[in-house]
Scaffold this active site. Sequence first.
Site, PDB file in Angstrom:
ATOM      1  N   ALA A 245      28.478   4.035  35.006  1.00 12.14           N
ATOM      2  CA  ALA A 245      29.012   5.371  34.703  1.00 12.14           C
ATOM      3  C   ALA A 245      27.974   6.359  34.172  1.00 12.14           C
ATOM      4  O   ALA A 245      28.336   7.463  33.759  1.00 12.14           O
ATOM      5  CB  ALA A 245      30.190   5.303  33.740  1.00 12.14           C
ATOM      6  N   ALA A 246      26.705   6.012  34.215  1.00 14.29           N
ATOM      7  CA  ALA A 246      25.693   6.984  33.778  1.00 14.29           C
ATOM      8  C   ALA A 246      25.705   8.219  34.678  1.00 14.29           C
ATOM      9  O   ALA A 246      25.644   9.358  34.199  1.00 14.29           O
ATOM     10  CB  ALA A 246      24.313   6.341  33.782  1.00 14.29           C
ATOM     11  N   GLY A 247      25.790   7.998  35.979  1.00 16.03           N
ATOM     12  CA  GLY A 247      25.856   9.126  36.904  1.00 16.03           C
ATOM     13  C   GLY A 247      27.115   9.946  36.719  1.00 16.03           C
ATOM     14  O   GLY A 247      27.095  11.178  36.832  1.00 16.03           O
ATOM     15  N   ASP A 248      28.230   9.275  36.430  1.00 15.54           N
ATOM     16  CA  ASP A 248      29.486   9.979  36.192  1.00 15.54           C
ATOM     17  C   ASP A 248      29.419  10.793  34.900  1.00 15.54           C
ATOM     18  O   ASP A 248      29.939  11.909  34.819  1.00 15.54           O
ATOM     19  CB  ASP A 248      30.645   8.984  36.111  1.00 15.54           C
ATOM     20  CG  ASP A 248      30.872   8.252  37.415  1.00 15.54           C
ATOM     21  OD1 ASP A 248      30.550   8.819  38.475  1.00 15.54           O
ATOM     22  OD2 ASP A 248      31.372   7.114  37.378  1.00 15.54           O
TER      23      ASP A 248
END
Length: 299
Positions: A245-248
């Site tokens: 979820a880093a990109g999210d």
Amino acid sequence: MSVIVVGSINVDVTVVADRMAGAGETITGSALETGLGGKGANQAAAAARAGARTAMVGCVGSDAFADVALAGLRDAGVDVDGVRAVDGGTGIAHIRVAGGDNSIVVVPLANASLSVEQAVAAIDATDASVLLLQLEVAQEVVLAAAERAHARGLRVVLDPAPAAALPESIWRWVSLVKPNEHEAALLTGVEVTDAASAELAAAWFLERGVEAAIVTLGKAGAVLVDAAGARSLPGHVVDAIDSTAAGDTFSGYLAAALGDDASLDDAARRAMAAAAISVTRIGATASIPTRDEVDAFLA
């Protein structure tokens, strides 16, 4: 500031181990986490924690996992009036985490029921200024949502993940696209290995009508290209334990800042800080920092 997110809602079942198991191998893990996930829901939670008034449009099932997903969205401060319950199971993601890396298997289930009609009706009813999209729901839904939002004057932000070929028509409706290096390579045909190649890939989007592109490069930072030119954004040095979820987190914070009329450079700066914090924690939405945490990090 106001953001509407059209996309996927999952429940993540995350297991943590010292290393990834090989084919046919059984190993012992060290932790198990269950909670809200899905690219759409993660990004909605991130936008809400960034301080934006945020609405989610998607589908959950009729099972117990639906309660987990809805509770997670509400706890993050997301408006769930646009979430529809359908017969069957809620989307599930099985995530394995080891050494800061992860592997994920997603079963869409209820997410496949998100329709063009549901998405368009929500966009017609919203007073949001930013629409945030990903590619974990039917492509026809993404295309219709982008077209309608563009026609209504919303700023359309597309996180093209998971990577998939898209029709040329979509780019005329997208204000900002935010691929990582792998997604940028698939969409543009440019092998992205460094800042220079990321700039070439970003320019491909602008040639097709997108106003701005941010190509993220993991710990190497990102490259931003718009009409003002190209600039490299350095990454933050942190002790990463889980990149889920880093990109999210990046996308949600980016959309929230843009909805608050921040400059693109300032929005990207906040998004990068939020993503850096998220990789120091285990889980998807559980790893997303609050606005105050990002302020402290940048200070």
